[in-house]
Scaffold this active site. Structure first.
Site, short mmCIF file in Angstrom:
data_model
loop_
_atom_site.label_atom_id
_atom_site.label_comp_id
_atom_site.label_asym_id
_atom_site.label_seq_id
_atom_site.Cartn_x
_atom_site.Cartn_y
_atom_site.Cartn_z
N HIS A 93 -0.12 4.43 0.50
CA HIS A 93 -0.67 5.56 1.24
C HIS A 93 -1.08 5.05 2.62
CE1 HIS A 93 -4.09 3.51 -0.64
NE2 HIS A 93 -4.81 3.93 0.38
N LYS A 149 0.86 -1.19 0.00
CA LYS A 149 0.00 0.00 0.00
C LYS A 149 0.89 1.23 0.00
CE LYS A 149 -3.99 1.81 2.55
NZ LYS A 149 -4.81 1.62 3.77
#
Length: 553
Positions: free
Chosen positions: A441, A439
């Site tokens: 963010h 991921k």
């Protein structure tokens, strides 16, 4: 040059020298002959015109004489090993309209007394027509004088009845059930309401045998001997197994297809033999007729069949020993797990081709645990298995700090297990999982949940097939300074990775990673469940047991 008398002179002699008749029923003859010579080999007599090596201008008498010599050469060489002979009427009819059937009768009379004759005619008609066919096949004065025949059952009981009742009540018939040709699937494999057409035919075989006994004048004779058997191709072991289950234990099965058609002898024996290692006739024609030494080839075939059936019997003896060993190994949580796995359709019995190419009699798909109640029970089963394993110290404390569920199936499983450990045993472990993609963010990265650095970690997954996912998880955990201490799975298939590798995928993971692998159930518990469950007959257990014998560790 021919050493036999010319055909036209020999025919009258043949009429006066019939084989000795017997009042013993056809299938009793088959059974007794098989036991006496310790064989399940049936020799086909198929005088293809192409094999007679005659010029195109050969007369009908020359063809008939050549066919007779072709068959008697086989008979004289192979009779010590043959349970029965199976002349195919079509090849005799093709010899010519005048002498074809007479040559067939002449060949039948050349077969030694005590060896039953199965006439391969595949008749199927009703009423007076069927009765006429029966007379042509059986009559001692004007017919072929066979002991049994092959029939098509698709026109029903009244097309079969004339061949096995009344004055022919001592005769027998093999009904076409699931034949060895690929096109048999067009009709015989059609699905009915709860079964295939061939399974229905197999069931009718037993029903019609009983009906024949009840309608015959000699109904006081031994009713345990069937009047009817089945023709099921050795080219389809799964169908052979289902036919055996449907027809019952006493039916004889004729299983063509071994040899020229590519049928697997070992697989056919595992699927088609009865409990005593009998009840299966393996017919071979070209394999014998084209051999340079038919006698030696017949002996080799008989010994090969006997070796295959001895392996099946040894499997049963091994499974009996395993039953005693496994009988006390079923814990309550394991029985409950198997019961709700079956109820949810997660565990199924049948025929399933695995990624390895093996055909398994059972299949497990954890993705079908898809209801709240099933998931609740699943978590409890995992927790019970973990707490009953070496992952727990003698003082009751667990040897792990975090439960890790590898993406994707392991995520939900890890959450369920962590919750069940706390609710059922008061074990408050951490829970973590990974993402397949990092991921970019928020918190970022691929790991979610409890910190695993310098923590003891238990990996949870559904099954171990090749062990790739577990090895990848182990490498990843070591990379973040975690300490993998074990693996928990739902089902251990307990089978070799290959026939050359004595270790299972589970054993290989435990060995290579030096950590224990705990399963809720393994193949021995599945066998034990089948032994004790009234919902599954012994044929299902037989298939699972034989699979374990062949592939199990």
């Amino acid at each position: 040059p021919s050493t036999s008398p010319p055909l036209l002179h020999a025919l009258h002699h043949s009429q006066l020298n019939h084989k000795l008749s017997t009042n013993m029923s056809f299938f009793q003859q088959i059974t007794d002959r098989s036991k006496t010579i310790n064989s399940l080999l049936c020799i086909g007599l198929d005088p293809h015109l192409a094999e007679l090596k005659l010029p195109p201008t050969a007369s009908e008498e020359e063809r008939a004489d050549a066919a007779y010599e072709f068959c008697t050469r086989i008979i004289n060489a192979t009779h010590p090993h043959a349970v029965a002979y199976k002349p195919n009427a079509a090849f005799f009819e093709a010899l010519g309209t005048k002498l074809g059937c007479l040559t067939l009768r002449r060949v039948v009379d050349a077969i030694p007394d005590g060896i039953p004759v199965l006439l391969d005619v595949k008749r199927g008609d009703i009423g007076s027509t069927a009765a006429a066919y029966a007379e042509a096949c059986y009559d001692e004065d004007h017919g072929i004088k066979a002991d049994g025949v092959t029939l098509s059952p698709l026109m029903g009981w009244d097309s079969v009845k004339p061949f096995v009742t009344g004055k022919y009540s001592s005769k027998g018939a093999f009904l076409l059930c699931k034949t060895s040709n690929p096109g048999s699937n067009d009709l015989l494999a059609l699905k009915l309401q709860n079964e295939t057409l061939f399974e229905k035919i197999a069931k009718l075989t037993d029903e019609w045998s009983q009906k024949a006994a009840a309608e015959s004048a000699d109904s006081d004779s031994t009713d345990s001997i069937p009047r009817l058997g089945l023709v099921v191709g050795a080219t389809d072991p799964h169908a052979l197994s289902l036919a055996r289950q449907s027809a019952g234990k006493s039916a004889w099965i004729l299983a063509p297809g071994v040899g020229a058609q590519g049928g697997d002898l070992d697989a056919a024996c595992r699927a088609g033999l009865d409990e005593d290692g009998s009840g299966l006739l393996i017919p071979v024609s070209r394999g014998v007729s084209r051999a340079s030494d038919p006698a030696a080839e017949a002996k080799t075939l008989k010994e090969g069949i006997n070796a295959a059936r001895e392996a099946v019997l040894e499997s049963k003896r091994t499974s009996s020993a395993a039953a005693a060993e496994d009988s006390s190994s079923m814990a309550p949580y394991q029985k409950e797990f198997l019961e709700f796995s079956l109820k949810e359709g997660v565990l199924k019995f049948g025929s399933f081709v695995l990624k390895s190419g093996r055909t398994s009699p059972y299949f497990f798909n954890a993705g079908l645990f898809s209801s709240g109640s099933a998931l609740f029970k699943l978590g409890k089963s995992y927790a019970a298995a973990i707490m009953a394993s070496e992952l727990v110290e003698k003082d009751g404390k667990v040897k792990f700090d975090v439960v890790f569920g590898p993406a994707y199936k392991g995520i939900s499983l890890g959450a369920l297990v962590t919750a069940a450990l706390y609710s059922d045993f008061g074990v408050d472990a951490g829970f973590a999982y990974n993402r397949k993609e990092a991921k970019d963010h928020g918190e970022g990265g691929i790991l979610v949940g409890a910190s695993m650095a310098k923590k003891r970690v238990l990996i949870v997954d559904d099954v171990i097939t090749a062990g790739t996912a577990i090895r990848e998880s182990h490498t990843m955990l070591k990379g973040i300074d975690a300490v993998p201490v074990g693996v928990a799975i739902a089902l251990d298939r307990a089978e070799k990775r290959s026939l050359e590798d004595p270790k299972s995928a589970v054993q290989a993971v435990a060995r290579d990673l030096d950590i224990p692998v705990v399963s809720i159930v393994a193949l021995p518990q599945l066998q034990e469940y089948l032994r004790s469950s009234p919902d599954y007959d012994e044929d299902v257990l037989k298939l699972v047991t034989e699979y374990r014998f062949k592939y199990g560790v």
